[in-house]
Design a protein around this motif. Structure first.
Motif, short mmCIF file in Angstrom:
data_model
loop_
_atom_site.label_atom_id
_atom_site.label_comp_id
_atom_site.label_asym_id
_atom_site.label_seq_id
_atom_site.Cartn_x
_atom_site.Cartn_y
_atom_site.Cartn_z
N SER A 159 0.70 -1.20 0.02
CA SER A 159 0.03 0.07 0.12
C SER A 159 1.00 1.32 0.12
O SER A 159 0.56 2.29 -0.56
CB SER A 159 -1.00 0.03 1.24
OG SER A 159 -0.26 0.01 2.45
N PRO A 160 1.70 1.36 0.85
CA PRO A 160 2.81 2.70 0.84
C PRO A 160 3.07 3.10 -0.81
O PRO A 160 3.09 4.10 -1.01
CB PRO A 160 3.87 2.37 1.65
CG PRO A 160 3.55 1.41 2.80
CD PRO A 160 2.49 0.32 1.81
N LYS A 191 -0.01 5.55 1.13
CA LYS A 191 -0.30 5.72 2.54
C LYS A 191 -0.36 4.13 2.85
O LYS A 191 -0.67 3.25 1.99
CB LYS A 191 -1.57 6.17 2.69
CG LYS A 191 -2.75 5.66 1.98
CD LYS A 191 -4.15 6.24 2.39
CE LYS A 191 -4.49 7.48 2.39
NZ LYS A 191 -5.43 7.97 3.06
N GLN A 192 -0.12 4.15 4.16
CA GLN A 192 -0.18 2.70 4.83
C GLN A 192 -1.80 2.13 5.17
O GLN A 192 -2.25 2.61 5.78
CB GLN A 192 0.63 2.59 6.06
CG GLN A 192 0.77 1.38 6.74
CD GLN A 192 1.69 0.37 6.09
OE1 GLN A 192 2.99 0.69 5.79
NE2 GLN A 192 1.01 -0.90 5.89
#
Length: 167
Positions: free
Chosen positions: A25-26, A31-32
């Motif tokens: 996702s990062p 974003k985490q």
């Protein structure tokens, strides 16, 4: 003397990405995200969930997803199993028919949240219900939306409560 029977209510949480969301996702979204969540309500000895087939149930942990990644104790309910099954049946004929499933707006987590509030008066954790808006707030999420909207998730291993009728 109080003869009211109380039933324990649990939320089963599964990460459909099996940890990949945490790692990717990062890079992909900027974003985490800790997971891509599928949830189910466990009550009266059964696991209940909503997917592209409608409302289904199975023995706890009985879908192809296996045991849940996390179990959250939501508390107790005094709602009887008969009343609960009537409630599910009416949901399955209206709001939670299979053809009403939408990955972002109307999914297993929407169902779990509504059922949790019906049974216990409390919602499921917000990190689960906030996930779709977090994904859609990113450019990549917006780009993927047409593809993701066409996905219907229904883990095999359950039986459909409303008979699978699409009206």
């Amino acid at each position: 003397m109080d003869f009211t029977t109380r039933h324990n209510i649990q939320l089963y949480i599964y990460d459909l990405s099996r940890g990949m969301a945490r790692n990717l996702s990062p890079i992909m979204l900027g974003k985490q995200l800790d997971g891509i969540w599928h949830t189910a309500i466990v009550a009266y000895g059964e696991e209940f969930f909503f997917g592209g087939e409608g409302i289904s149930s199975c023995p706890p942990g009985g879908t192809m997803l296996g045991p849940p990644d996390t179990v959250v104790d939501l508390g107790e309910t005094e709602v009887t199993e008969d009343i609960f099954m009537e409630y599910l049946s009416s949901l399955g004929e209206s709001t939670y028919r299979g053809d009403r499933y939408r990955l972002f707006e109307h999914n297993c987590n929407t169902f779990s949240n509504e059922v949790a509030q019906f049974l216990t008066g409390r919602p499921i954790p917000s990190y689960i219900t906030d996930l779709p808006s977090e994904v859609l707030s990113t450019p990549f999420g917006q780009m993927l939306r047409p593809i993701l909207d066409s996905i219907h998730i229904a883990p095999p291993g359950g039986h459909v409560i409303n008979g699978g009728r699409n009206m």
